[in-house]
Design a protein around this motif. Sequence first.
Motif, short mmCIF file in Angstrom:
data_model
loop_
_atom_site.label_atom_id
_atom_site.label_comp_id
_atom_site.label_asym_id
_atom_site.label_seq_id
_atom_site.Cartn_x
_atom_site.Cartn_y
_atom_site.Cartn_z
N ILE A 85 -34.48 35.22 38.32
CA ILE A 85 -35.23 34.91 39.54
C ILE A 85 -36.72 35.15 39.34
O ILE A 85 -37.56 34.32 39.72
CB ILE A 85 -34.71 35.76 40.72
N LEU A 86 -37.07 36.28 38.72
CA LEU A 86 -38.47 36.68 38.62
C LEU A 86 -39.24 35.93 37.54
O LEU A 86 -40.46 35.84 37.61
CB LEU A 86 -38.56 38.19 38.35
N MET A 87 -38.53 35.39 36.56
CA MET A 87 -39.20 34.79 35.41
C MET A 87 -40.14 33.67 35.81
O MET A 87 -41.24 33.53 35.27
CB MET A 87 -38.16 34.29 34.40
N ILE A 94 -46.02 39.33 33.04
CA ILE A 94 -45.83 40.44 33.97
C ILE A 94 -44.50 41.14 33.72
O ILE A 94 -44.40 42.38 33.74
CB ILE A 94 -45.90 39.95 35.43
N LEU A 95 -43.45 40.36 33.47
CA LEU A 95 -42.14 40.96 33.20
C LEU A 95 -42.15 41.75 31.88
O LEU A 95 -41.53 42.80 31.79
CB LEU A 95 -41.06 39.88 33.14
N PHE A 146 -38.06 42.30 27.61
CA PHE A 146 -38.07 42.08 26.17
C PHE A 146 -36.74 41.58 25.61
O PHE A 146 -36.69 41.17 24.45
CB PHE A 146 -38.49 43.36 25.44
N GLY A 147 -35.69 41.55 26.41
CA GLY A 147 -34.44 40.97 25.95
C GLY A 147 -34.49 39.45 25.95
O GLY A 147 -34.41 38.81 24.90
N PRO A 148 -34.66 38.81 27.13
CA PRO A 148 -34.60 37.35 27.18
C PRO A 148 -35.91 36.62 26.91
O PRO A 148 -35.90 35.49 26.41
CB PRO A 148 -34.15 37.08 28.63
N ILE A 149 -37.04 37.23 27.22
CA ILE A 149 -38.30 36.48 27.22
C ILE A 149 -38.75 36.04 25.82
O ILE A 149 -39.27 34.92 25.68
CB ILE A 149 -39.40 37.27 27.95
#
Length: 251
Positions: A85-87, A94-95, A146-149
């Motif tokens: 949602i936040l991405m 920012i994430l 740092f997992g998905p981005i």
Amino acid sequence: MYKLKIYLEESQKNKARIRDLKKSYNLKPFSMSMGLFFFQQFVGIGAVLFNMTLIFQSVGFDLSETMSTIIVGVVQVLALVPSVILMDITGRKILLIGSAIFMIFSEGALGLYFYFADHNPSVAENVSWLPLASLIIYILAFNVGFGPIPWLMAGELFSPEIKDLCISIATMFNWIFCFVVTVTFEPLQDLLHDYGVYWMYGGICILSLLFSIFIVFETKGKTLSEINAHFGSPSGAERNEDKTVSISAIT
């Protein structure tokens, strides 16, 4: 069919080679992507996940490997929803920054617990909840940022002709980084003690925070042409236009 054959032959001719990474407009996004994959592993996620049972046992939680896996899986699933949602609301940068900050504090707190366990057990008994809380926050933070981005941005940073090459190299090194972190965990425990290892990972999280602030380029809402132009590509827009014309000719 003939036009399609010509297009495929041209695509093969335009396929990137290793030497193309020397070009600054390819090297810059590639270096940024490699940095993200480096920090993805060296913040210690592999060591934490592969040694979760040992960590729980060392702080008095006698959990089976199955139960430890279930706990980790539930936390990762819970982190997936806000991440998705936040991405596209807050952006990738920012994430990553938020992920790094929470990992710094969680690994710092985890190290602090183990320091008290070695030097002041009575204090450690009073905060016996701290390791589990720290691990949950750490896993949540990692899986939001740092997992998905790094994987997402690897698909956004590169032009089509060089994307496969860059992602292949990055994936290879990602697994090498994972292997190094995992096999060095126990030797580092012997050398630095438990608290030293987690503080070391926390220090790397600080570096990942600085990297996210000063190096990472925000790709949210940007086209491939804009991303290419940022890294100095001489023909980012023209490349996309040419591809559109070629595809149109085929159809």
